[in-house]
Write an enzyme that holds these catalytic residues in place. Structure first.
Site, mmCIF file in Angstrom:
data_model
loop_
_atom_site.group_PDB
_atom_site.id
_atom_site.type_symbol
_atom_site.label_atom_id
_atom_site.label_comp_id
_atom_site.label_asym_id
_atom_site.label_seq_id
_atom_site.Cartn_x
_atom_site.Cartn_y
_atom_site.Cartn_z
ATOM 1 N N ASN A 86 0.823 -1.207 0.000
ATOM 2 C CA ASN A 86 0.000 0.000 0.000
ATOM 3 C C ASN A 86 0.860 1.263 0.000
ATOM 4 O OD1 ASN A 86 -2.445 -1.186 -0.248
ATOM 5 N ND2 ASN A 86 -3.107 -0.897 1.857
ATOM 6 N N CYS A 136 -7.687 2.689 3.258
ATOM 7 C CA CYS A 136 -6.432 1.956 3.499
ATOM 8 C C CYS A 136 -5.151 2.764 3.366
ATOM 9 C CB CYS A 136 -6.365 0.763 2.556
ATOM 10 S SG CYS A 136 -7.652 -0.433 2.885
ATOM 11 N N ARG A 167 -10.301 14.636 -11.865
ATOM 12 C CA ARG A 167 -9.966 13.252 -12.204
ATOM 13 C C ARG A 167 -9.471 13.094 -13.631
ATOM 14 N NH1 ARG A 167 -9.407 9.655 -8.030
ATOM 15 N NH2 ARG A 167 -10.842 10.193 -6.368
HETATM 16 N N1 LIG Z 1 -11.639 -2.056 2.411
HETATM 17 C C1 LIG Z 1 -10.707 -2.594 1.663
HETATM 18 O O1 LIG Z 1 -10.713 -2.427 0.457
HETATM 19 C C2 LIG Z 1 -9.605 -3.406 2.269
HETATM 20 C C3 LIG Z 1 -8.764 -4.131 1.420
HETATM 21 C C4 LIG Z 1 -7.741 -4.892 1.986
HETATM 22 C C5 LIG Z 1 -7.587 -4.955 3.356
HETATM 23 N N2 LIG Z 1 -8.416 -4.243 4.157
HETATM 24 C C6 LIG Z 1 -8.261 -4.392 5.625
HETATM 25 O O2 LIG Z 1 -9.254 -5.339 6.057
HETATM 26 C C7 LIG Z 1 -9.750 -4.995 7.356
HETATM 27 C C8 LIG Z 1 -11.260 -4.831 7.301
HETATM 28 O O3 LIG Z 1 -11.553 -3.746 6.452
HETATM 29 P P1 LIG Z 1 -13.048 -3.446 5.980
HETATM 30 O O4 LIG Z 1 -12.938 -2.359 4.978
HETATM 31 O O5 LIG Z 1 -13.704 -4.725 5.627
HETATM 32 O O6 LIG Z 1 -13.689 -2.895 7.338
HETATM 33 P P2 LIG Z 1 -15.231 -2.664 7.636
HETATM 34 O O7 LIG Z 1 -15.293 -1.589 8.653
HETATM 35 O O8 LIG Z 1 -15.981 -2.530 6.368
HETATM 36 O O9 LIG Z 1 -15.708 -4.042 8.293
HETATM 37 C C9 LIG Z 1 -15.259 -4.503 9.517
HETATM 38 C C10 LIG Z 1 -16.422 -5.216 10.222
HETATM 39 O O10 LIG Z 1 -15.933 -5.847 11.400
HETATM 40 C C11 LIG Z 1 -16.955 -5.787 12.383
HETATM 41 N N3 LIG Z 1 -16.370 -6.040 13.710
HETATM 42 C C12 LIG Z 1 -15.498 -5.278 14.400
HETATM 43 N N4 LIG Z 1 -15.181 -5.887 15.571
HETATM 44 C C13 LIG Z 1 -15.860 -7.062 15.601
HETATM 45 C C14 LIG Z 1 -15.931 -8.124 16.519
HETATM 46 N N5 LIG Z 1 -15.221 -8.129 17.663
HETATM 47 N N6 LIG Z 1 -16.745 -9.168 16.241
HETATM 48 C C15 LIG Z 1 -17.461 -9.194 15.109
HETATM 49 N N7 LIG Z 1 -17.427 -8.214 14.181
HETATM 50 C C16 LIG Z 1 -16.623 -7.158 14.419
HETATM 51 C C17 LIG Z 1 -17.542 -4.412 12.215
HETATM 52 O O11 LIG Z 1 -18.833 -4.322 12.775
HETATM 53 C C18 LIG Z 1 -17.543 -4.278 10.690
HETATM 54 O O12 LIG Z 1 -18.772 -4.671 10.119
HETATM 55 C C19 LIG Z 1 -8.977 -3.739 7.756
HETATM 56 O O13 LIG Z 1 -7.861 -4.131 8.508
HETATM 57 C C20 LIG Z 1 -8.533 -3.154 6.439
HETATM 58 O O14 LIG Z 1 -7.358 -2.390 6.556
HETATM 59 C C21 LIG Z 1 -9.437 -3.485 3.649
HETATM 60 O O1 LIG Z 2 -3.394 6.113 -10.515
HETATM 61 C C1 LIG Z 2 -4.155 6.237 -9.549
HETATM 62 C C2 LIG Z 2 -4.738 5.140 -8.864
HETATM 63 C C3 LIG Z 2 -5.574 5.385 -7.784
HETATM 64 N N1 LIG Z 2 -5.834 6.660 -7.392
HETATM 65 C C4 LIG Z 2 -6.690 6.880 -6.197
HETATM 66 O O2 LIG Z 2 -6.151 6.161 -5.125
HETATM 67 C C5 LIG Z 2 -7.174 5.768 -4.210
HETATM 68 C C6 LIG Z 2 -7.108 4.286 -3.924
HETATM 69 O O3 LIG Z 2 -7.453 3.563 -5.086
HETATM 70 P P1 LIG Z 2 -7.319 1.972 -5.186
HETATM 71 O O4 LIG Z 2 -5.995 1.570 -4.707
HETATM 72 O O5 LIG Z 2 -7.696 1.591 -6.551
HETATM 73 O O6 LIG Z 2 -8.489 1.481 -4.200
HETATM 74 P P2 LIG Z 2 -8.465 0.847 -2.717
HETATM 75 O O7 LIG Z 2 -9.741 0.115 -2.566
HETATM 76 O O8 LIG Z 2 -8.124 1.892 -1.721
HETATM 77 O O9 LIG Z 2 -7.306 -0.261 -2.759
HETATM 78 C C7 LIG Z 2 -6.033 -0.080 -2.142
HETATM 79 O O10 LIG Z 2 -6.107 -0.357 -0.764
HETATM 80 C C8 LIG Z 2 -6.593 -1.696 -0.473
HETATM 81 C C9 LIG Z 2 -6.736 -1.791 1.032
HETATM 82 O O11 LIG Z 2 -5.558 -2.111 1.677
HETATM 83 C C10 LIG Z 2 -5.613 -2.705 -1.052
HETATM 84 O O12 LIG Z 2 -6.044 -4.018 -0.754
HETATM 85 C C11 LIG Z 2 -5.494 -2.495 -2.559
HETATM 86 O O13 LIG Z 2 -4.532 -3.394 -3.101
HETATM 87 C C12 LIG Z 2 -5.075 -1.050 -2.818
HETATM 88 O O14 LIG Z 2 -5.057 -0.800 -4.233
HETATM 89 C C13 LIG Z 2 -8.493 6.188 -4.874
HETATM 90 O O15 LIG Z 2 -8.914 7.415 -4.320
HETATM 91 C C14 LIG Z 2 -8.118 6.359 -6.334
HETATM 92 O O16 LIG Z 2 -8.934 7.260 -6.998
HETATM 93 C C15 LIG Z 2 -5.277 7.734 -8.051
HETATM 94 O O17 LIG Z 2 -5.503 8.892 -7.693
HETATM 95 N N2 LIG Z 2 -4.450 7.494 -9.127
#
Ligand SMILES: NC(=O)c1ccc[n+]([C@@H]2O[C@H](COP(=O)([O-])OP(=O)(O)OC[C@H]3O[C@@H](n4cnc5c(N)ncnc54)[C@H](O)[C@@H]3O)[C@@H](O)[C@H]2O)c1
Ligand SMILES: O=c1ccn([C@@H]2O[C@H](COP(=O)(O)OP(=O)(O)O[C@H]3O[C@H](CO)[C@@H](O)[C@H](O)[C@H]3O)[C@@H](O)[C@H]2O)c(=O)[nH]1
Length: 493
Positions: free
Chosen positions: A237, A289, A456
């Site tokens: 990230n 993130c 954008r």
């Molecule tokens: N959002 C993404 O795109 C993304 C991608 C990769 C990794 N991550 C990571 O994954 C993790 C989760 O992210 P998210 O976006 O899904 O979060 P989110 O807030 O959408 O979901 C988390 C859920 O966990 C629940 N929760 C919290 N404590 C709990 C407990 N003790 N028992 C049961 N449920 C509980 C909350 O109520 C919530 O619904 C984070 O660490 C984040 O950094 C997120």
């Molecule tokens: O060239 C680019 C690419 C992305 N963005 C912006 O960057 C942010 C993040 O975009 P993106 O990474 O596509 O979405 P996320 O869902 O935040 O995903 C990132 O964060 C996740 C949570 O950790 C990871 O799992 C993914 O691999 C990582 O790409 C957004 O606001 C995009 O608009 C730009 O401005 N320029």
């Protein structure tokens, strides 16, 4: 991290696995487990959450999150081998593998406030599992955590291990991006699994590989030690965000010189050592993130007494703040240095297209800066709920006068209604529909001179100029013969 030899159960679960539990039904838990259920029909997948509301939404026709392709999968598997429940006890007790997929937000108080990841929910999961489990479990960190978090989880599990249960902890970070989650989960660049370098750790890794191997080729499954896996998630990230801050820093140079950041991005991206992805200059990166994980990395580096490394990554965040503020300031400067009492349209509020997620969206910063200057805002986003926009813009991070903000914003469900009587359109999210809109019609509905600020770089600037718009974008100085130079404008001639 090893269990003691006199543990009551020596056998960790191995293939075939019949039941999986995931704690946390959010943006990661929901889509990830839905895809596992789709690809492993013989495995029963139960997702539990503390939020009754979230679980009932997952069990309803309107899912709590929008992701292209997700609804179809949920409808196909739900009630067959995919279950959403608040009964954590049953799901944990029955499962052989337990994923922890809860939120790990930046701490808002105490040690490391504003930087360290708050692991209270992860710790809560460890305590929950320890209090319930009566058979051996593989516990998988799916949440993004600081390096060495597995050690803390194991400590909590062992200290509360009343039943003498054996555990193995794996790190299996998630790399999906919102808006393309299903695509990323079905065809990931790689799956990363970190575990202990012991026979037991290796067995746990093999067991989790068995699940992923159902649809992901072996070559794409990378196994490492636990700490490499945990750190790789933060590093990935940080590197991705760093590319955006790098190109955004160059966008400022382009505006000051006459270079075009899209041309520069294309030219440098063709170098196979650099690559073309993640070089799209923008109003700034958002999402739950990048900033959180960078702040966490900075904090970890400081704790490890590596101040130079911490400062290096902090600059990526600083550049992002600079870009969001720079864009907002440009809007104000171009509108004759004042937006007080002027009504502007915000196109897009989500942090990127194809999601309704607004966490850390740059639109919040842009709206805040405009509201602080006295602007009135008409806001349109195709997927973000009205209540979410109001909650974001009236939060204490944005204002200490929420009632005043409520009076200054109006949320629209039709973009053409949103532009009526406004001085400018500000594109904050790259929704495809903004490219194809009827800008002739829109121009007629607006106050003149009508401005369009493209945060954008998605619309056709020349065409819009021909319609009559004053167009300002990022990383390019747009020339337009005969166009009046705006007071203080840095982007027009
Ligand atoms: N959002 C993404 O795109 C993304 C991608 C990769 C990794 N991550 C990571 O994954 C993790 C989760 O992210 P998210 O976006 O899904 O979060 P989110 O807030 O959408 O979901 C988390 C859920 O966990 C629940 N929760 C919290 N404590 C709990 C407990 N003790 N028992 C049961 N449920 C509980 C909350 O109520 C919530 O619904 C984070 O660490 C984040 O950094 C997120
Ligand atoms: O060239 C680019 C690419 C992305 N963005 C912006 O960057 C942010 C993040 O975009 P993106 O990474 O596509 O979405 P996320 O869902 O935040 O995903 C990132 O964060 C996740 C949570 O950790 C990871 O799992 C993914 O691999 C990582 O790409 C957004 O606001 C995009 O608009 C730009 O401005 N320029």
């Amino acid at each position: 991290m090893e269990n003691s030899d006199n543990d009551r159960f020596s056998e960790l679960p191995g293939p075939p696995i019949s039941k999986i539990c995931c704690i946390g039904a959010g943006y990661v838990g929901g889509p990830t487990m839905s895809v596992i259920a789709l690809k492993c029909p013989e495995v029963q997948v139960t997702i539990v959450d503390v939020s009754k509301e979230r679980i009932s939404q997952w069990n309803s026709d309107k899912l709590p999150i929008y992701e292209p392709g997700l609804e179809e999968i949920v409808k196909k598997c739900r009630g067959k081998n995919l279950f959403f429940s608040t009964d954590a006890k049953k799901a944990i007790q029955e499962a052989e593998i337990i994923f922890i997929s809860v939120n790990t937000p930046t701490k808002t108080s105490g040690n490391g406030k504003g930087r360290a990841a708050d692991l209270k929910h992860v710790e809560g999961c460890a305590r929950l599992i320890a209090g319930i489990a009566t058979s051996c479990k593989i516990v998988v960190e799916k949440s993004t955590v600081p390096v060495k978090a597995a050690e803390s989880i194991m400590q909590v599990l062992k200290a509360n291990n009343k039943q003498g249960v054996r555990y193995s902890i794996l790190s299996n970070p998630e790399f999906l991006a919102e808006g393309t989650a299903i695509e990323n989960l079905i065809n990931p660049d790689r799956v990363l699994i970190g575990g202990e370098e012991t026979p037991e750790g290796q067995k746990a890794i093999e067991t989790l590989c068995w699940i992923y191997n159902k649809w992901i080729p072996k070559e794409k499954i990378l196994t490492t030690n636990t700490w490499s896996s945990e750190l790789s998630k933060l590093a990935a990230n940080a590197m991705l965000a760093q590319r955006i801050s790098s190109i955004n820093s160059l966008s400022a140079v382009c505006e000051a010189t006459g270079a075009d950041v899209s041309e520069v991005g294309r030219a440098i991206g063709l170098d196979s050592r650099i690559g073309s992805k993640f070089l799209q200059a923008s109003v700034g990166f958002g999402g739950s993130c990048f900033q959180k994980d960078l702040l966490n990395l900075v904090y970890i580096c400081e704790k490890l007494n590596l101040p130079e490394v911490a400062q290096y990554w902090q600059k990526v965040i600083d550049m992002n703040e600079y870009q969001k503020t720079r864009f907002s300031q440009k809007i104000i400067e171009c509108l004759f240095n004042t937006v007080s009492e002027k009504r502007l349209t915000i196109f897009g509020f989500a942090f990127k297209k194809n999601t309704g997620d607004t966490r850390e969206t740059p639109a919040i910063t842009v709206c805040k800066n405009l509201l602080d200057e006295g602007a009135k805002l008409n806001i349109y986003d195709p997927k973000v709920e009205k209540s979410q926009i109001i909650a974001d813009l009236t939060s204490t991070r944005v204002t200490d006068n929420p009632e005043e903000v409520k009076k200054s914003i109006e949320i629209f469900t039709d973009p053409y209604d949103a532009v009526v009587g406004t001085h400018a359109i500000v594109i904050c999210t790259e929704w495809d529909e903004f490219i194809e809109m009827d800008y002739d019609r829109i121009y007629k509905l607006m106050i003149k001179p009508a401005y369009l600020f493209d945060g954008r770089k998605i619309v056709n600037h020349e065409e819009l100029q021909n319609v009559g718009f004053h167009v300002i974008t990022i990383g390019k100085k747009l020339n337009r013969p005969g166009l009046m130079r705006s007071v203080g404008s840095i982007s027009q001639q």
